[in-house]
Design an enzyme around this catalytic site. Structure first.
Site, mmCIF file in Angstrom:
data_model
loop_
_atom_site.group_PDB
_atom_site.id
_atom_site.type_symbol
_atom_site.label_atom_id
_atom_site.label_comp_id
_atom_site.label_asym_id
_atom_site.label_seq_id
_atom_site.Cartn_x
_atom_site.Cartn_y
_atom_site.Cartn_z
ATOM 1 N N GLY A 165 11.170 -34.540 1.908
ATOM 2 C CA GLY A 165 11.906 -34.889 0.312
ATOM 3 C C GLY A 165 11.477 -36.303 -0.285
ATOM 4 O O GLY A 165 10.994 -37.067 0.166
ATOM 5 N N ASP B 193 25.940 -32.314 -5.744
ATOM 6 C CA ASP B 193 24.418 -31.399 -5.810
ATOM 7 C C ASP B 193 24.372 -30.517 -5.042
ATOM 8 O O ASP B 193 23.667 -30.363 -4.044
ATOM 9 C CB ASP B 193 23.660 -32.642 -5.189
ATOM 10 C CG ASP B 193 22.304 -31.862 -5.825
ATOM 11 O OD1 ASP B 193 21.911 -30.670 -6.062
ATOM 12 O OD2 ASP B 193 21.836 -32.096 -4.908
ATOM 13 N N LEU C 97 10.604 -31.996 10.927
ATOM 14 C CA LEU C 97 11.960 -30.956 10.160
ATOM 15 C C LEU C 97 11.761 -30.709 8.589
ATOM 16 O O LEU C 97 11.366 -29.921 8.329
ATOM 17 C CB LEU C 97 13.642 -31.280 10.708
ATOM 18 C CG LEU C 97 13.699 -31.370 12.093
ATOM 19 C CD1 LEU C 97 15.434 -31.742 12.169
ATOM 20 C CD2 LEU C 97 13.881 -29.956 13.027
ATOM 21 N N THR D 262 11.946 -38.733 5.089
ATOM 22 C CA THR D 262 11.779 -37.844 5.816
ATOM 23 C C THR D 262 12.120 -37.627 7.493
ATOM 24 O O THR D 262 12.842 -38.756 7.077
ATOM 25 C CB THR D 262 9.668 -38.178 6.411
ATOM 26 O OG1 THR D 262 9.925 -39.766 7.019
ATOM 27 C CG2 THR D 262 8.696 -37.590 5.530
#
Length: 396
Positions: A71, A191, A68, A75
């Site tokens: 980062g 964030d 999908l 994963t």
């Protein structure tokens, strides 16, 4: 039907013992010399990523169907849950690290909160476990698979901005989720940006199509000895608009528990003034995030540009833009900064020798030099002609 779903549908703008491996199909083999996916991450080190392969079976339950995403710290894999009516899940496999992974702790904290009303708009964790890899222990999280981010949805449109109606519906769900996080769970997200606002899937047949697509055309990959780096499956969201569901606040890895904190958070373009000025911060910092994010979603551009044209990060530039748009900060706000105290006196109070008109002329002289903007400062020639400088000095 979910209001957000109605809106988008009507919108026509454009551990090792727990792992078992199974067979694989033919695939496109990518050039080993070309970086892909997580290899582009800053400070990438392949040994800290768990070597997940399509077809792997984790915990004798979660079968990996496709990749999908990725980062700097994990994963993410699309899996079929063989132990729960063959539902689909997202499996996040974190890198090994000496830093304690707080994400599981955060999700458990949130799950333990009483029902509040907005929890359906915050991503949850269905399961967690650890698995041993070649370089150490990897934390794994099992979650609801989501369709795409709000950022990705936005960029299926032409122009790439939400309509007013779609923006309103998105914000209603985002604020409902935030109310739960702030008041129900006592946490600050830290964030919030369009990439971290995800779109849930309302139609399970979409996931069935995803799995079928992987079987018919296996994902391209790089094979380097025993290690395989997969290319994330590219799902064109425009083909799956029927599955668009509610907005979900995701990526809780940097969430903080409690109402007051210090230290830097948030990407620079979303950083709240109190964070930038090293003041204590709390839930209102998230609200600032949303306000700035709205500009990204609705106006096709950032509200603030701390990098400027030269792309060098600058708090001074950012604060300047804030003042230009919002006006100067109040003295009361500036007094909140305990580290850089603003004394409660003026330039006039510092002068203790002069009196009356003479003092006024002197202060006028001083202020010709002490200006924030360099272009407003008097030249040497102008100062030479100053009234106070050329006035006779009184003798005691």
């Amino acid at each position: 039907m979910n209001t957000f779903l109605k809106t988008i549908r009507g919108f026509t703008r454009r551990p090792a013992s727990s792992l078992r491996r199974v067979g694989s199909s033919k695939f496109a083999n990518l050039d080993k010399a070309v970086k892909i996916e997580e290899e582009w991450m800053p400070h990438y080190e392949k040994s800290v990523y768990y070597p997940v392969r399509i077809g792997d079976l984790f915990q004798n339950r979660y079968k990996v169907v496709s990749k999908l995403g990725y980062g700097a710290n994990s994963t993410v894999w699309f899996c079929r849950d063989l132990g729960r009516q063959h539902n689909y899940v997202a499996l996040k496999v974190c890198i090994t690290s000496s830093v304690v992974n707080r994400e599981v702790e955060i999700y458990k904290h949130i799950a333990a909160r009483p029902k509040y009303g907005g929890e359906m708009f915050v991503r949850t964790m269905q399961d967690s476990f650890e698995i041993k890899g070649p370089a150490g222990i990897h934390q794994c999280l099992v979650q609801e698979p989501l369709l795409a981010s709000l950022y990705e949805l936005q960029h299926t449109l032409n122009p790439a901005s939400l309509t007013e109606e779609l923006l309103k519906e998105s914000l209603k769900e985002i604020f409902a989720g935030l109310e739960f996080l702030h008041s129900g769970a006592n946490v600050v997200h830290t964030d919030l940006q369009a990439r971290n606002i995800m779109i849930a899937c309302s139609d399970p047949t979409v996931f069935e199509e995803w799995e079928k697509a992987e079987q018919e055309e296996p994902s391209p990959r790089k094979v380097d000895g025993d290690r395989v780096v997969y290319q994330s499956r590219n799902f064109d969201l425009r083909n799956f608009l029927r599955g668009v569901g509610r907005c979900v606040i995701a990526d809780l890895g940097t969430t903080r528990i409690g109402k007051q904190h210090d230290g830097f958070i948030q990407p620079e373009i979303y950083r709240a003034p109190e964070v930038m000025l090293c003041m204590p911060w709390g839930p209102p910092a998230d609200i600032w995030n949303v306000g700035v994010m709205i500009w990204d979603l609705f106006e096709e551009g950032h509200l603030f540009s701390p990098g400027g044209d030269d792309r060098k990060l600058s708090n001074a530039r950012m604060l300047g833009e804030m003042i230009a748009l919002l006006g100067p900060p109040s003295q009361e706000f500036l007094h909140r900064d305990d580290e850089t105290l603003i004394p409660d006196y003026s330039l006039e109070d510092c002068e203790i020798y002069l009196e009356g008109n003479n003092k006024a002329l002197f202060m006028s002289f001083m202020r010709k030099m002490l200006q924030w903007e360099p272009e407003k400062r008097a030249t040497a020639l102008e100062l030479l002609q100053d009234e106070w400088l050329n006035s006779p000095t009184r003798e005691d």
